[in-house]
Scaffold this motif. Structure first.
Motif, short mmCIF file in Angstrom:
data_model
loop_
_atom_site.label_atom_id
_atom_site.label_comp_id
_atom_site.label_asym_id
_atom_site.label_seq_id
_atom_site.Cartn_x
_atom_site.Cartn_y
_atom_site.Cartn_z
N CYS A 1 -22.97 -19.90 0.22
CA CYS A 1 -23.09 -18.60 1.21
C CYS A 1 -24.09 -17.68 0.63
N THR A 2 -23.36 -17.27 -0.51
CA THR A 2 -23.68 -16.01 -0.93
C THR A 2 -24.95 -15.74 -0.68
N GLN A 3 -25.78 -14.31 -0.36
CA GLN A 3 -26.83 -14.39 -0.95
C GLN A 3 -27.29 -14.15 -2.36
N THR A 4 -26.88 -14.00 -3.46
CA THR A 4 -27.20 -14.05 -4.93
C THR A 4 -26.98 -15.06 -4.75
N TYR A 5 -26.09 -16.04 -4.75
CA TYR A 5 -26.08 -17.54 -4.91
C TYR A 5 -28.21 -18.18 -4.52
N CYS A 6 -27.49 -17.88 -3.05
CA CYS A 6 -29.31 -18.03 -2.99
C CYS A 6 -30.65 -17.96 -3.07
N LYS A 7 -30.53 -16.19 -3.83
CA LYS A 7 -31.41 -16.22 -4.62
C LYS A 7 -31.65 -16.74 -6.20
N TYR A 8 -30.96 -17.03 -7.09
CA TYR A 8 -30.20 -17.62 -8.20
C TYR A 8 -30.29 -18.88 -8.46
N ALA A 9 -29.71 -19.61 -7.57
CA ALA A 9 -29.57 -21.48 -6.89
C ALA A 9 -30.35 -21.57 -7.78
N ASP A 10 -31.30 -21.77 -8.50
CA ASP A 10 -31.51 -22.45 -9.78
C ASP A 10 -30.64 -22.56 -11.21
N ARG A 11 -30.22 -21.35 -11.67
CA ARG A 11 -29.25 -21.01 -12.60
C ARG A 11 -28.49 -21.20 -12.45
N ILE A 12 -28.00 -21.37 -11.20
CA ILE A 12 -25.84 -20.88 -10.72
C ILE A 12 -25.21 -22.26 -10.18
N ASP A 13 -24.60 -22.39 -11.55
CA ASP A 13 -23.21 -23.92 -10.43
C ASP A 13 -22.24 -23.09 -9.80
N PRO A 14 -22.32 -23.16 -8.62
CA PRO A 14 -21.79 -22.40 -7.89
C PRO A 14 -19.95 -23.33 -7.60
N TYR A 15 -19.94 -24.41 -8.11
CA TYR A 15 -18.40 -25.25 -8.18
C TYR A 15 -17.58 -24.44 -9.16
N PRO A 16 -15.98 -25.06 -8.11
CA PRO A 16 -15.00 -24.80 -9.65
C PRO A 16 -15.24 -25.89 -10.48
N LYS A 17 -14.24 -25.55 -11.66
CA LYS A 17 -14.36 -26.31 -12.60
C LYS A 17 -12.52 -26.49 -12.40
N ASN A 18 -11.85 -25.46 -11.96
CA ASN A 18 -10.30 -26.50 -12.54
C ASN A 18 -9.91 -26.68 -11.32
N LEU A 19 -11.33 -28.44 -11.10
CA LEU A 19 -10.39 -28.81 -9.35
C LEU A 19 -9.35 -29.23 -9.09
N GLU A 20 -8.48 -29.82 -10.29
CA GLU A 20 -7.02 -29.95 -10.17
C GLU A 20 -6.58 -28.25 -9.06
N GLU A 21 -6.37 -28.04 -9.15
CA GLU A 21 -5.76 -26.00 -8.57
C GLU A 21 -7.00 -25.34 -7.77
N THR A 22 -7.95 -25.55 -8.10
CA THR A 22 -9.03 -25.12 -6.85
C THR A 22 -9.21 -24.94 -5.66
N LEU A 23 -9.34 -27.06 -5.67
CA LEU A 23 -9.88 -27.53 -4.07
C LEU A 23 -8.32 -27.33 -2.96
N PRO A 24 -7.10 -27.52 -3.83
CA PRO A 24 -5.86 -27.72 -2.45
C PRO A 24 -6.21 -25.86 -2.11
N ALA A 25 -6.49 -24.72 -3.16
CA ALA A 25 -6.20 -23.30 -3.02
C ALA A 25 -7.17 -23.08 -1.95
N LEU A 26 -8.76 -23.59 -2.20
CA LEU A 26 -9.83 -23.06 -0.75
C LEU A 26 -9.25 -23.95 0.66
N GLU A 27 -8.79 -25.41 0.14
CA GLU A 27 -8.26 -25.99 1.44
C GLU A 27 -7.31 -25.94 2.00
#
Length: 191
Positions: free
Chosen positions: A18-44
């Motif tokens: 959702c950020t403007q920075t991501y939209c600007k550089y989307a082809d060079r940014i992996d926007p997703y979490p790596k620590n799925l086991e802990e980060t996904l429940p926190a976002l949820e």
């Protein structure tokens, strides 16, 4: 997984892109979490405890997510200057702001020891001070809430600690308690 809702409304993709920075550089940014086991429940948990009640009341049409999850790649781009304008892409404070949720650095330490998760959003047609008032009236269990001004998005986080910390920020980005005494007294009557 990216297009499945966390709570009632928001998907991981919406939260990470959702950020403007991501939209600007989307082809060079992996926007997703790596620590799925802990980060996904926190976002949820952030969605379920804070954002779902907000959207239930104000509607998805009025809800505007401006900054959600901050990946390692996004963090790097936010801290750089735009080559065309020379202006920094954004402000980032991963050690405090909880946008990186439970992501870890290369040394195996959390970027933010506060844990939990955060986002910035606004409600179309509603001044942000009125949004803060509504959040306090509903007694939403936030951890930290940052008020940047009447026409700017607010920052809010959720963590099991639920500190109910509220800060305002000057135009120069300096945190202050000035002008928000009435809010501070509502979350801590002994303020």
């Amino acid at each position: 997984m990216q297009n499945e809702p966390f709570g009632k409304y928001l998907t991981l993709e919406q939260f990470c892109t959702c950020t403007q920075t991501y939209c600007k550089y989307a082809d060079r940014i992996d926007p997703y979490p790596k620590n799925l086991e802990e980060t996904l429940p926190a976002l949820e948990a952030l969605c379920q405890h804070i954002l779902d009640p907000v959207i239930d009341h104000f509607s998805m049409e009025q809800f505007q997510l401006t900054y959600g999850f901050c990946s390692k790649d996004l963090k790097r781009f936010l801290s750089q200057k735009d080559p065309a304008t020379g202006i920094k892409n954004g402000r980032v404070d991963p050690s405090r702001d909880q946008h990186m949720a439970h992501e870890m650095n290369r040394n195996g330490r959390y970027y933010c020891s506060r844990l939990g998760a955060a986002c910035d959003f606004q409600i179309a047609g509603l001044e942000s001070d009125r949004l803060v008032e509504w959040i306090l009236e509903q007694q939403l269990p936030f951890d930290a809430l940052y008020y940047y001004g009447i026409n700017r998005p607010i920052h809010i986080s959720y963590s099991p600690k639920r500190r109910h910390a509220i800060w305002a920020f000057t135009a120069g980005g300096v945190p202050t308690k000035k002008g928000i005494k009435q809010w501070l007294e509502r979350v801590n009557p002994h303020f």
